[in-house]
Write a protein that holds these residues in place. Structure first.
Motif, PDB file in Angstrom:
ATOM      1  N   THR A 110       0.832  -1.210   0.000  1.00 40.85           N
ATOM      2  CA  THR A 110       0.000   0.000   0.000  1.00 40.85           C
ATOM      3  C   THR A 110       0.864   1.257   0.000  1.00 40.85           C
ATOM      4  N   THR A 111       1.894   1.241   0.823  1.00 47.46           N
ATOM      5  CA  THR A 111       2.802   2.379   0.894  1.00 47.46           C
ATOM      6  C   THR A 111       3.447   2.652  -0.460  1.00 47.46           C
TER       7      THR A 111
ATOM      8  N   GLU B 119       9.769   5.640   4.799  1.00 44.60           N
ATOM      9  CA  GLU B 119       8.314   5.631   4.877  1.00 44.60           C
ATOM     10  C   GLU B 119       7.661   6.855   4.243  1.00 44.60           C
TER      11      GLU B 119
HETATM   12  P1  GDP Z   1       1.146  -3.866   2.946  1.00 47.86           P
HETATM   13  O1  GDP Z   1       0.465  -4.722   3.953  1.00 47.86           O
HETATM   14  O2  GDP Z   1       2.002  -4.670   2.037  1.00 47.86           O
HETATM   15  O3  GDP Z   1       0.226  -2.961   2.205  1.00 47.86           O
HETATM   16  O4  GDP Z   1       2.195  -2.975   3.757  1.00 47.86           O
HETATM   17  P2  GDP Z   1       2.142  -1.434   4.173  1.00 47.86           P
HETATM   18  O5  GDP Z   1       2.202  -0.575   2.961  1.00 47.86           O
HETATM   19  O6  GDP Z   1       1.032  -1.227   5.107  1.00 47.86           O
HETATM   20  O7  GDP Z   1       3.544  -1.276   4.918  1.00 47.86           O
HETATM   21  C1  GDP Z   1       3.870  -1.966   6.106  1.00 47.86           C
HETATM   22  C2  GDP Z   1       4.835  -1.113   6.922  1.00 47.86           C
HETATM   23  O8  GDP Z   1       6.071  -0.980   6.251  1.00 47.86           O
HETATM   24  C3  GDP Z   1       4.352   0.306   7.164  1.00 47.86           C
HETATM   25  O9  GDP Z   1       4.626   0.660   8.486  1.00 47.86           O
HETATM   26  C4  GDP Z   1       5.175   1.146   6.188  1.00 47.86           C
HETATM   27  O10 GDP Z   1       5.385   2.462   6.657  1.00 47.86           O
HETATM   28  C5  GDP Z   1       6.465   0.373   6.179  1.00 47.86           C
HETATM   29  N1  GDP Z   1       7.232   0.595   4.935  1.00 47.86           N
HETATM   30  C6  GDP Z   1       6.841   0.427   3.650  1.00 47.86           C
HETATM   31  N2  GDP Z   1       7.847   0.700   2.786  1.00 47.86           N
HETATM   32  C7  GDP Z   1       8.925   1.051   3.531  1.00 47.86           C
HETATM   33  C8  GDP Z   1      10.302   1.419   3.238  1.00 47.86           C
HETATM   34  O11 GDP Z   1      10.758   1.486   2.079  1.00 47.86           O
HETATM   35  N3  GDP Z   1      11.098   1.697   4.317  1.00 47.86           N
HETATM   36  C9  GDP Z   1      10.652   1.627   5.599  1.00 47.86           C
HETATM   37  N4  GDP Z   1      11.507   1.904   6.573  1.00 47.86           N
HETATM   38  N5  GDP Z   1       9.400   1.275   5.907  1.00 47.86           N
HETATM   39  C10 GDP Z   1       8.535   0.993   4.905  1.00 47.86           C
END
Ligand code: GDP
Length: 301
Positions: free
Chosen positions: A114-115, A282
């Motif tokens: 999602t991020t 993030e």
């Molecule tokens: P999804 O379940 O695959 O959609 O995952 P999310 O997008 O909710 O991300 C899970 C966590 O990983 C969140 O807390 C994001 O902020 C963190 N996150 C995602 N990409 C990165 C990154 O490139 N670096 C860091 N440090 N955190 C990330």
């Protein structure tokens, strides 16, 4: 600078280990290469890739008659760059000019799907493209809302249905909507539950079929999102998804959170899928198109 900062964990640990190695050995001998092998493997470079690399380096050392350990350092970075560069032409996202581009995101929960969609939407918006998101994860509680939060933050609309509805139906809506609004880029989220692999893979296939039915060459990209901090787990996830669907590229997230950035090489070399985007934080701007030169430069200087 921000890019380099994002790679600092890997850089510090790799450069530190290399400096120690050169200090401890001075001459390039069998023990030197054995220790180098260990350093690379512990940076998650991947056993097969390391073997090839070491063989290559031994050849090169012989050919160039390198004996002093410090003289081999530039050859190591040269070889790493070569391994990654192979992928540069194909490492860019396939974006259609003046036509709708559909990008499907797949990957297990928590990897940063999602991020990454939010960040990529932001990137395209900054290029003045019209972007639309499709909330295809109708399974995980909160997934739709989370995508909406990103949509609001970035200023793009989200096509959604109720939780529990058929993701293929969401995709059908989304593509109709994208066509009628003359959208440039449609970014599609999907479910990432891996409790039942067969179910999930069938669902992804159905989603893909719906997209292809509406636009014959869609989805134009199927991006598999992998978490760099999970090492071998990421590699085995990739194999599962690769078997079930045509993955066209990798989004490697959380490289800022690991000293084992060597996984980029393992993915490229052992899975033979180009890494197209990397996540280094993030924030909205922390997603980068992968460039071999920039990456190797970020690791060594
Ligand atoms: P999804 O379940 O695959 O959609 O995952 P999310 O997008 O909710 O991300 C899970 C966590 O990983 C969140 O807390 C994001 O902020 C963190 N996150 C995602 N990409 C990165 C990154 O490139 N670096 C860091 N440090 N955190 C990330």
């Amino acid at each position: 600078e921000k890019f380099k900062e994002g790679l600092s964990k890997t850089r510090n640990s790799f450069v530190g280990a290399m400096n120690d190695l050169v200090k401890n050995y001075r001459t390039v001998d069998e023990d030197f290469f054995e220790e180098l092998e260990e350093i690379l493997i512990s940076a998650d470079v991947g056993v097969h890739t390391v073997m090839e690399l070491i063989d290559d380096l031994k050849d090169e050392a012989r050919k160039r008659n390198i004996q002093d350990a410090k003289d081999i350092q530039p050859v190591i970075s040269e070889k790493l760059a070569e391994l990654l560069q192979k992928s540069d032409q194909e490492s860019h996202l396939l974006i259609k000019e003046n036509e709708l581009t559909v990008i499907l995101f797949v990957g297990v929960n928590g990897v940063g799907k999602t991020t990454s969609i939010g960040k990529l939407a932001h990137k395209f918006k900054q290029e003045n493209k019209k972007v639309l998101l499709a909330a295809g994860d109708t399974f995980r509680a909160g997934a739709i809302e989370q995508l909406e939060v990103w949509g609001e933050r970035v200023g793009v609309d989200v096509i959604k249905q109720q939780a529990g509805s058929d993701p293929a139906a969401v995709m059908f809506d989304a593509i109709q909507s994208a066509k009628s609004r003359k959208v440039d880029i449609l970014l599609c989220d999907t479910a990432g539950r891996l409790q039942n692999k067969v179910n999930l893979m069938n669902e992804l296939e159905k989603v893909k079929r719906v997209l292809t039915k509406e636009i014959p060459d869609a989805p134009h990209e199927v991006l598999l999102v992998l978490d760099a901090t999970t090492g071998q787990n990421a590699m085995s996830q990739a194999k599962v998804f690769q078997k079930a669907t045509d993955v066209t590229g990798i989004v490697l997230t959380k490289l800022d959170g690991t000293a084992k950035g060597g996984i980029v090489l393992a993915i490229r070399h052992e899975l033979d899928i180009p890494v197209k985007l990397i996540g280094l934080g993030e924030g909205l701007d922390d997603l980068y198109e992968f460039e071999a030169d920039q990456f190797v430069h970020g690791l060594f200087s």
